[in-house]
Design a protein around this motif. Structure first.
Motif, short mmCIF file in Angstrom:
data_model
loop_
_atom_site.label_atom_id
_atom_site.label_comp_id
_atom_site.label_asym_id
_atom_site.label_seq_id
_atom_site.Cartn_x
_atom_site.Cartn_y
_atom_site.Cartn_z
N VAL A 1 0.85 -1.19 0.00
CA VAL A 1 0.00 0.00 0.00
C VAL A 1 0.89 1.25 0.00
CG1 VAL A 1 -1.73 1.32 1.27
CG2 VAL A 1 -1.88 -1.17 1.20
N GLN A 2 0.59 2.14 -0.91
CA GLN A 2 1.32 3.41 -0.95
C GLN A 2 0.41 4.51 -0.42
OE1 GLN A 2 1.16 1.44 -4.05
NE2 GLN A 2 2.80 0.39 -2.97
N LEU A 3 1.01 5.43 0.32
CA LEU A 3 0.24 6.49 0.97
C LEU A 3 0.78 7.85 0.56
CD1 LEU A 3 0.23 4.87 4.51
CD2 LEU A 3 -1.65 4.84 2.87
N GLN A 4 -0.11 8.76 0.27
CA GLN A 4 0.27 10.12 -0.10
C GLN A 4 -0.57 11.10 0.72
OE1 GLN A 4 2.70 11.40 -2.41
NE2 GLN A 4 2.12 13.20 -1.20
N ALA A 5 0.10 11.80 1.61
CA ALA A 5 -0.58 12.79 2.45
C ALA A 5 -0.42 14.18 1.87
CB ALA A 5 -0.02 12.75 3.87
N TYR A 6 -1.45 14.99 2.02
CA TYR A 6 -1.37 16.36 1.56
C TYR A 6 -2.38 17.21 2.33
CZ TYR A 6 -5.17 14.54 -1.38
OH TYR A 6 -6.31 13.93 -1.83
N GLY A 7 -2.26 18.52 2.17
CA GLY A 7 -3.20 19.43 2.82
C GLY A 7 -2.59 20.25 3.95
N GLY A 8 -1.32 20.04 4.24
CA GLY A 8 -0.69 20.82 5.29
C GLY A 8 -0.50 22.27 4.88
N GLY A 9 -0.10 23.09 5.84
CA GLY A 9 0.13 24.48 5.54
C GLY A 9 0.28 25.30 6.79
N GLY A 34 -4.06 5.65 10.00
CA GLY A 34 -3.89 6.56 11.12
C GLY A 34 -3.07 7.78 10.76
N TRP A 35 -3.18 8.76 11.63
CA TRP A 35 -2.37 9.96 11.53
C TRP A 35 -1.45 10.03 12.74
CZ3 TRP A 35 -2.09 12.93 7.30
CH2 TRP A 35 -3.14 12.86 6.38
N PHE A 36 -0.21 10.32 12.47
CA PHE A 36 0.80 10.51 13.49
C PHE A 36 1.47 11.85 13.22
CE2 PHE A 36 1.08 6.13 15.25
CZ PHE A 36 0.27 5.48 14.33
N ARG A 37 2.18 12.36 14.21
CA ARG A 37 2.87 13.62 13.99
C ARG A 37 4.19 13.65 14.76
NH1 ARG A 37 -1.22 17.70 17.34
NH2 ARG A 37 -0.64 17.03 19.46
N GLN A 38 5.09 14.46 14.26
CA GLN A 38 6.38 14.62 14.93
C GLN A 38 6.76 16.09 14.93
OE1 GLN A 38 9.61 12.20 13.40
NE2 GLN A 38 10.70 12.38 15.33
N VAL A 92 5.19 17.80 11.68
CA VAL A 92 5.01 17.09 10.41
C VAL A 92 4.02 15.97 10.68
CG1 VAL A 92 6.11 15.74 8.61
CG2 VAL A 92 7.35 17.66 9.66
N TYR A 93 2.98 15.91 9.89
CA TYR A 93 1.94 14.91 10.06
C TYR A 93 2.13 13.80 9.03
CZ TYR A 93 -0.57 17.75 13.41
OH TYR A 93 -0.93 18.45 14.54
N TYR A 94 2.07 12.57 9.52
CA TYR A 94 2.27 11.39 8.68
C TYR A 94 1.01 10.54 8.67
CZ TYR A 94 7.26 12.46 9.19
OH TYR A 94 8.48 13.08 9.19
N CYS A 95 0.75 9.98 7.52
CA CYS A 95 -0.31 9.00 7.38
C CYS A 95 0.34 7.62 7.42
CB CYS A 95 -1.01 9.22 6.04
SG CYS A 95 -2.30 8.04 5.65
N GLY A 113 3.61 6.95 4.84
CA GLY A 113 3.74 7.86 3.73
C GLY A 113 4.66 9.01 4.11
N LEU A 114 4.96 9.85 3.14
CA LEU A 114 5.73 11.05 3.42
C LEU A 114 4.85 12.02 4.21
CD1 LEU A 114 7.49 11.59 -0.01
CD2 LEU A 114 8.42 10.52 2.06
N GLY A 115 5.47 12.82 5.02
CA GLY A 115 4.73 13.73 5.87
C GLY A 115 4.32 15.01 5.18
N THR A 116 3.44 15.72 5.84
CA THR A 116 3.03 17.04 5.39
C THR A 116 3.12 17.98 6.58
OG1 THR A 116 1.28 18.30 4.27
CG2 THR A 116 0.55 16.59 5.80
#
Length: 122
Positions: A1-9, A34-38, A92-95, A113-116
């Protein structure tokens, strides 16, 4: 499964932002998303989890009542609606995804996925 997160700002404190994460590949194998953050200088922490099949959710105490996780199975997308944002939400939020049926355990999330970046200004 590939994940692409977007919508940050960049958003002001008290404002809202919605993150999206599109899943592709063997999405039929997903047990949970899930959503994780660092934040800078801190360890990664979980924010919210959702069962891909039932839609049941689980939130970290720091975001409960302010953030809402949801999913659209037809679009293979999970969302994180973030309201009443605070400076401490800056990170940075990660899916992430898991194929485990034990979706409410943060330890089973091993597909990232990569973070946003989300920045909340005060």
């Amino acid at each position: 499964v590939q994940l692409q997160a977007y919508g940050g700002g960049l958003v002001q404190a008290g404002g809202s932002l919605r993150l999206s994460c599109a899943a592709s590949g063997r999405t039929s194998s997903i047990g949970g998303l899930g959503w994780f953050r660092q934040a800078p200088g801190k360890e990664r922490e979980f924010v919210a989890l959702i069962s891909w099949t039932t839609g049941s959710t689980y939130y970290a105490g720091s975001v409960k009542g302010r953030f809402t996780i949801s999913r659209d199975n037809a679009k293979n997308t999970v969302y994180l609606q973030m309201n009443s944002l605070k400076g401490e939400d800056t990170a940075v939020y990660y899916c992430a995804a898991t194929v485990s049926p034990n979706w409410a355990s943060t330890r089973v999330y091993n597909n990232w996925g990569l973070g946003t970046q989300v920045t909340v200004s005060s």
